[in-house]
Each structure stands twice: as structure tokens, then as C-alpha cells.
Design an enzyme around this catalytic site. Structure first.
Site, PDB file in Angstrom:
ATOM      1  CG  MET A  30      15.302  13.390 -12.291  1.00  0.00           C
ATOM      2  SD  MET A  30      16.780  14.293 -11.860  1.00  0.00           S
ATOM      3  CE  MET A  30      17.644  13.079 -10.909  1.00  0.00           C
ATOM      4  CB  ALA A  32      17.322   5.672 -15.600  1.00  0.00           C
ATOM      5  CG  HIS A  34      14.207   1.906 -10.545  1.00  0.00           C
ATOM      6  ND1 HIS A  34      13.382   2.078  -9.451  1.00  0.00           N
ATOM      7  CD2 HIS A  34      15.090   2.944 -10.502  1.00  0.00           C
ATOM      8  CE1 HIS A  34      13.767   3.136  -8.776  1.00  0.00           C
ATOM      9  NE2 HIS A  34      14.801   3.703  -9.394  1.00  0.00           N
ATOM     10  N   GLY A  36      10.887   0.869  -8.504  1.00  0.00           N
ATOM     11  CA  GLY A  36      10.561   1.909  -7.518  1.00  0.00           C
ATOM     12  C   GLY A  36       9.648   2.941  -8.151  1.00  0.00           C
ATOM     13  CG  HIS A  37      11.155   5.502 -11.193  1.00  0.00           C
ATOM     14  ND1 HIS A  37      12.344   4.971 -11.620  1.00  0.00           N
ATOM     15  CD2 HIS A  37      11.463   6.699 -10.649  1.00  0.00           C
ATOM     16  CE1 HIS A  37      13.331   5.818 -11.360  1.00  0.00           C
ATOM     17  NE2 HIS A  37      12.830   6.869 -10.760  1.00  0.00           N
ATOM     18  CD  GLN A  61      16.902  17.469  -9.400  1.00  0.00           C
ATOM     19  OE1 GLN A  61      15.840  17.967  -9.758  1.00  0.00           O
ATOM     20  NE2 GLN A  61      16.939  16.299  -8.778  1.00  0.00           N
ATOM     21  N   GLY A 149       8.734   8.964  -3.471  1.00  0.00           N
ATOM     22  CA  GLY A 149       9.323   7.781  -2.841  1.00  0.00           C
ATOM     23  C   GLY A 149      10.007   8.142  -1.531  1.00  0.00           C
ATOM     24  CG  ASP A 152      15.098  10.320  -3.408  1.00  0.00           C
ATOM     25  OD1 ASP A 152      16.315  10.451  -3.495  1.00  0.00           O
ATOM     26  OD2 ASP A 152      14.445   9.546  -4.134  1.00  0.00           O
ATOM     27  CD  GLN A 155      13.438  14.610  -4.421  1.00  0.00           C
ATOM     28  OE1 GLN A 155      14.435  15.063  -4.952  1.00  0.00           O
ATOM     29  NE2 GLN A 155      12.794  13.563  -4.897  1.00  0.00           N
TER      30      GLN A 155
HETATM   31  P1  AMP Z   1      14.135  10.025  -9.480  1.00  0.00           P
HETATM   32  O1  AMP Z   1      13.866   9.560 -10.869  1.00  0.00           O
HETATM   33  O2  AMP Z   1      15.313   9.357  -8.854  1.00  0.00           O
HETATM   34  O3  AMP Z   1      14.133  11.525  -9.355  1.00  0.00           O
HETATM   35  O4  AMP Z   1      12.902   9.523  -8.601  1.00  0.00           O
HETATM   36  C1  AMP Z   1      11.580   9.871  -8.931  1.00  0.00           C
HETATM   37  C2  AMP Z   1      10.674   9.453  -7.805  1.00  0.00           C
HETATM   38  O5  AMP Z   1      10.784   8.044  -7.608  1.00  0.00           O
HETATM   39  C3  AMP Z   1      11.067  10.118  -6.467  1.00  0.00           C
HETATM   40  O6  AMP Z   1       9.889  10.447  -5.753  1.00  0.00           O
HETATM   41  C4  AMP Z   1      11.850   9.017  -5.783  1.00  0.00           C
HETATM   42  O7  AMP Z   1      11.853   9.122  -4.372  1.00  0.00           O
HETATM   43  C5  AMP Z   1      11.081   7.774  -6.245  1.00  0.00           C
HETATM   44  N1  AMP Z   1      11.924   6.584  -6.114  1.00  0.00           N
HETATM   45  C6  AMP Z   1      13.201   6.434  -6.563  1.00  0.00           C
HETATM   46  N2  AMP Z   1      13.674   5.230  -6.197  1.00  0.00           N
HETATM   47  C7  AMP Z   1      12.686   4.606  -5.509  1.00  0.00           C
HETATM   48  C8  AMP Z   1      12.552   3.334  -4.861  1.00  0.00           C
HETATM   49  N3  AMP Z   1      13.541   2.472  -4.845  1.00  0.00           N
HETATM   50  N4  AMP Z   1      11.384   3.048  -4.264  1.00  0.00           N
HETATM   51  C9  AMP Z   1      10.354   3.932  -4.258  1.00  0.00           C
HETATM   52  N5  AMP Z   1      10.411   5.147  -4.850  1.00  0.00           N
HETATM   53  C10 AMP Z   1      11.557   5.485  -5.466  1.00  0.00           C
END
Ligand code: AMP
Length: 280
Positions: A30, A32, A34, A36-37, A61, A149, A152, A155
Site C-alpha cells: 500500500m 509509504a 520502507h 520491510g517492503h 479493507q 511479510g 502481517d 494476513q
Molecule cells: P503493506 O504496504 O503494509 O500492505 O505491506 C505490504 C507487504 O509488506 C505485506 O506483505 C507486509 O506484510 C510486508 N511488510 C510490511 N512491513 C514489513 C516489515 N517490517 N518487514 C517485512 N515485511 C513487511
């Protein structure tokens, strides 16, 4: 990096590459973005011919309008980040493109009890929206590998179930949670924390470490009760739930120590944060 905003152009790109037998690794986000992404995108890049990232803040969602409205949007910076990790394709559709007739009109896929426990209970309808958008993207992109990731956790379980129900030939790779130096799980929502709340937010990670460190010496019930005390005494913190559950069924574990994961969700000020830790 190629950027597609319209499904039509994106589909012809996908057709061309599929006919050349190129493997596709897909990372839905979604935005933003970082570290993790980017950890997911780097893996997708490494393991496939083509890495595709989507950025779409999916309205269906969000069970709270304010959470949707306040979700950070940093598209220019995201594009820079994606270029810096050599992502091949960004799919950046608009809400109108994805849901030309509104999102209520799409038929629902029933995931069963996994979608109604924990997050499903506290965020009614949330996983219906997740399933709706992920299914739409998987049908369109037909990736060989999907990167999610572990942060979640539920999820991941819901999406694996969706793939199973739909019989998609997609390999799911659940990637480790990337954390800040002090342990806070990276999250787009962290940007909404002020500096005092940023410190307070560490209680999620600290609680999970407490549970993990004491997992073999205390009962699950005692651990959960003691863990709750980490959230008392600060009116900026509100624990939503903390539990020790089976990794597959997400059923609460009363005595078993096998296959366990601790899940935690808490509000820090107006920001809802989520984290988890595997316990063995
Ligand atoms: P989001 O943009 O929050 O919907 O996350 C997109 C993907 O990035 C999802 O599969 C999340 O689980 C993963 N994600 C978000 N934060 C992290 C993190 N800190 N470490 C690893 N994966 C992450």
C-alpha cells in the site's frame, strides 16, 4: 522501471512476458515504502526474471474511514526507493480503475474462520477487502511467486488459504519481519507516531521478547496475563489483544508449546500497531 497505471497496458506487458516464459515475482503493497517492503522486492528480484510491485491503498479493507484517510501517501519517494532496488515494474492503479463499479459489487470468496478471528474480529470486513484485492491482482498478474511479510501474520494465513481455494499455482514466500534498530517492526503507520509515542510503541516488541524469553518456563496463560501488564500505566497505550496461538489454525494454545506464535495489537495514541513473534 516501468510504471503502469492502467490495467490495459499492464496486461499487454504481462502477456508478452508470459509468452516468453519469464518468471514473475510479485510484491503487493500500500506504499509509504520502507526497508520491510524493499526486503521483499529484493528477494522477488533475485529469484525471478521480473519483479513487480503494486502500490494501491485498497479502500475496501479499511474498516475505519479515518485510518484510510490518514494512510500515508509518498508516491514520488516510493518510486525512488523502487528504482534504487532495481524493481522492474510498478503497478500503480487508481481506485476507479480497480473498482469501476464500486467495491461492494464484487463477489466474495469465503475464506472461513481464519478471516473472522483476531484481526477479523477487531476489524470486521478487513479480510474480505484483502481477499478481494489480492485475488484481483493474482488473477491479473498470475505471478510464479508471491512475497509477503510475516509482520502481517494472519494476513499471510488468509492469503495462503485464498490461493489454496482458488488453486492458483503460486508459491508463497513469507519473509521475516524487518525491524528498526531498537526492535520496533517497520510499518508505514510508524510515520504517524510522534517522538514520545515512537518510544512508547516499543512495548509491542518488548512484550513479544518477554513471552519468547519465558516461553519454556511459564504457562501460556500466565505469560499472556503478565504480558498485558506491559500496556498498563500509560494512557497513550491501549492493548487490543495479545495471544499465543497455533501458527496454522490461529487457535489459542492453552497448554501446548508446539508450533506457537504470539500475536499482539495495540493502539499507540491514534495509531494501531501490529506485531508477532514465532516462539519455537
Ligand atoms: P503493506 O504496504 O503494509 O500492505 O505491506 C505490504 C507487504 O509488506 C505485506 O506483505 C507486509 O506484510 C510486508 N511488510 C510490511 N512491513 C514489513 C516489515 N517490517 N518487514 C517485512 N515485511 C513487511
Amino acid at each position: 522501471m516501468l510504471i503502469y497505471k492502467k490495467a490495459k497496458d499492464f496486461i499487454s506487458y504481462l502477456h508478452k512476458n508470459r509468452s516468453l516464459s519469464k518468471s514473475i515475482g510479485f510484491v503487493p503493497t500500500m506504499g509509504a515504502l520502507h526497508a520491510g517492503h524493499t526486503s521483499l522486492i529484493k528477494k522477488a528480484k533475485l529469484e525471478n526474471d521480473i519483479s513487480i510491485c503494486s502500490i494501491f491503498i485498497n479502500p475496501s479493507q479499511f474498516n475505519q474511514k479515518t485510518d484510510f484517510e490518514k494512510y500515508p501517501i509518498t508516491t514520488d519517494k516510493d518510486i525512488e526507493i523502487l528504482c534504487s532496488v532495481n524493481c522492474d515494474v510498478l503497478y500503480l492503479p487508481s481506485v476507479e480503475d480497480i473498482y469501476p463499479n464500486g467495491w461492494e459489487s464484487n463477489s466474495k470468496i469465503d475464506i472461513g474462520y481464519l478471516a473472522t478471528k483476531w484481526e477479523g474480529k477487531f476489524r470486521p470486513g478487513h479480510f474480505d477487502g484483502v481477499v478481494q484485492i489480492v485475488n484481483l491482482f493474482l488473477e491479473l498478474i498470475q505471478p510464479n511467486k508471491l512475497y509477503l511479510g510475516q509482520k502481517d501474520f494472519q494476513q499471510c494465513a488468509v492469503i495462503k488459504k485464498l490461493i489454496n481455494i482458488q488453486k492458483y499455482p503460486i508459491v508463497v514466500d513469507i519473509c521475516e519481519t524487518i525491524r528498526e534498530a531498537d526492535g520496533l517492526a517497520m510499518s508505514s503507520r510508524n510515520a504517524r507516531l510522534n517522538s514520545a509515542d515512537r518510544q512508547v510503541a516499543l512495548c509491542l516488541y518488548n512484550t513479544l521478547c518477554f513471552i519468547k524469553n519465558n516461553f519454556q518456563v511459564k504457562s501460556n496463560e500466565t505469560l499472556v496475563e503478565e504480558a498485558k501488564t506491559f500496556f498498563i500505566g500509560n494512557n497513550h497505550v491501549k492493548l487490543e489483544y495479545i495471544c499465543i496461538v497455533d501458527r496454522d489454525s490461529l487457535e489459542e494454545l492453552s497448554s501446548t508449546k508446539e508450533n506457537a506464535v504470539a500475536l499482539v495489537v495495540a493502539w499507540i495514541g491514534e495509531v494501531r500497531l501490529i506485531d508477532n513473534m514465532l516462539l519455537n
